[in-house]
Design a protein around this motif. Structure first.
Motif, PDB file in Angstrom:
ATOM      1  N   LYS A 175       0.724  -1.216  -0.022  1.00  0.00           N
ATOM      2  CA  LYS A 175      -0.036   0.108  -0.103  1.00  0.00           C
ATOM      3  C   LYS A 175       0.681   1.304  -0.103  1.00  0.00           C
ATOM      4  CE  LYS A 175      -3.563   2.340   2.296  1.00  0.00           C
ATOM      5  NZ  LYS A 175      -4.097   2.777   3.562  1.00  0.00           N
ATOM      6  N   ASP A 176       1.766   1.309   0.784  1.00  0.00           N
ATOM      7  CA  ASP A 176       2.733   2.402   1.000  1.00  0.00           C
ATOM      8  C   ASP A 176       3.524   2.859  -0.277  1.00  0.00           C
ATOM      9  OD1 ASP A 176       4.567   0.726   1.324  1.00  0.00           O
ATOM     10  OD2 ASP A 176       4.938   1.423   3.361  1.00  0.00           O
ATOM     11  N   LYS A 177       3.588   1.732  -1.071  1.00  0.00           N
ATOM     12  CA  LYS A 177       4.484   2.030  -2.282  1.00  0.00           C
ATOM     13  C   LYS A 177       3.541   2.426  -3.422  1.00  0.00           C
ATOM     14  CE  LYS A 177       8.534  -0.493  -1.053  1.00  0.00           C
ATOM     15  NZ  LYS A 177       8.536  -1.939  -0.330  1.00  0.00           N
TER      16      LYS A 177
END
Ligand SMILES: Nc1nc2c(ncn2[C@@H]2O[C@H](COP(=O)(O)OP(=O)(O)OP(=O)(O)O)[C@@H](O)[C@H]2O)c(=O)[nH]1
Length: 301
Positions: A32-34
């Protein structure tokens, strides 16, 4: 021609047989954070929007019904405003909040709907939150002569809009119920009898701030039914049927009569600021329906 018994391939082989293929080796991130957060990428997107969200969300709810609660299934529309420099809202947060409220034992009241809309706006970092909740509301109805009871339902809805900057909240409520209407013209001109029909009465009203203990479902229901030729009932024995038949004959109504009489009742309710009334009769002597409508703003008079 098929021969039985057959030897089936494995499930995996069967899926392959019917066209399933393995996933490709992707190049885009799976964490998700990428991942790109397209919705939150700032740019000038030309217009701010009044409402962005999701509609037609079916969900079980518990509603406050007088001093009791009632479980029913509601259809929600959940939305917030959107500023000009954001592409989109994070829509998953809408159903995320609905689930969170549900897990915490949410009981729907006007106040809790306003809190829900406020939380939506804050969760989405927007100034306005809105929601509409629509559900069948069940109530007990007794037959007029025998007193035998059964459950009736009306479709009801509440629309809430909250501005977190001004802290203003608006609340609109509505109800649709079906009733009997007997044609005044038919009664007047015929030697005997009069045709009647099932009328659908729809009312919507915006409530004043101080309308906290206004029992809007019961009041709107009474306004429609008390002005109809006769209300409907789930259970009617012969003495009851005679009563409602005669009652309808004693109270003939055009759609225009219905709308004007209901408007008079709503006009007298202090808790209501503006209202809309519609009556639609499913005619029994035509293929078409008869309709009448009024919208009225008491403060504009
Ligand atoms: N804004 C927007 N989202 C859509 C649209 N159509 C589908 N989606 C949703 O995009 C969502 C992706 O959710 P987001 O809430 O942006 O996900 P996220 O950024 O991982 O969520 P947060 O952790 O809350 O920031 C899915 O829930 C889709 O349903 C659309 O027209 N506009």
């Amino acid at each position: 021609m098929s021969t039985y018994p057959i030897t089936l391939p494995t499930k995996e082989e069967r899926h392959k047989l019917f066209g399933s293929v393995p996933p490709v080796k992707g190049t885009k991130p799976t964490e998700k954070d990428k991942m790109v957060d397209l919705q939150n990428t700032p740019k000038n997107f030309l217009f701010a929007l009044d409402a962005v969200g999701i509609s037609n969300v079916k969900h079980p709810v518990v509603i406050q019904d007088g001093d009791k609660t009632q479980a029913t299934v509601a259809t929600f529309e959940l939305s917030t405003s959107l500023v000009q420099d954001r592409k989109g809202i994070n829509m998953s947060r809408l159903t995320e909040q609905l689930d969170q409220y549900h897990q915490e034992g949410w009981v729907v009241t006007n106040e809790s709907l306003i809190q829900f809309a406020r939380d939506l706006a804050e969760r989405m970092e927007q100034s306005e939150g809105q929601l509409t909740i629509r559900y069948p509301w069940f109530f007990t109805r007794k037959a007029p002569a025998t007193g035998l009871s059964g459950l009736m339902n009306a479709e009801v809805w509440q629309t809430v809009s909250v501005d977190t900057e001004t802290n203003e909240a608006t609340l609109t409520v509505g109800l649709t119920i079906n009733v009997t209407t007997l044609c005044p013209c038919s009664k007047e001109i015929s030697e005997y009898s009069a045709h009647n029909q099932r009328g659908y009465v729809t009312m919507e009203a915006s409530l004043r701030d101080e309308a906290d203990d206004f029992d809007w479902k019961q009041e709107l229901l009474d306004a429609a039914e008390s002005n109809a030729s006769a209300p409907l009932h789930p259970v009617l024995k012969r003495p009851d049927e005679k009563r409602v038949t005669e009652m309808a004959y004693e109270n003939p109504r055009f759609v225009e009569d219905m709308v004007r009489l209901i408007a008079a009742d709503l006009y007298e309710m202090d808790a209501i600021a503006t209202f809309f009334v519609e009556c639609r009769n499913e005619e029994t002597i035509h293929q078409h329906d008869a309709i009448a409508r009024i919208t009225f703003d008491k403060d504009a008079q």
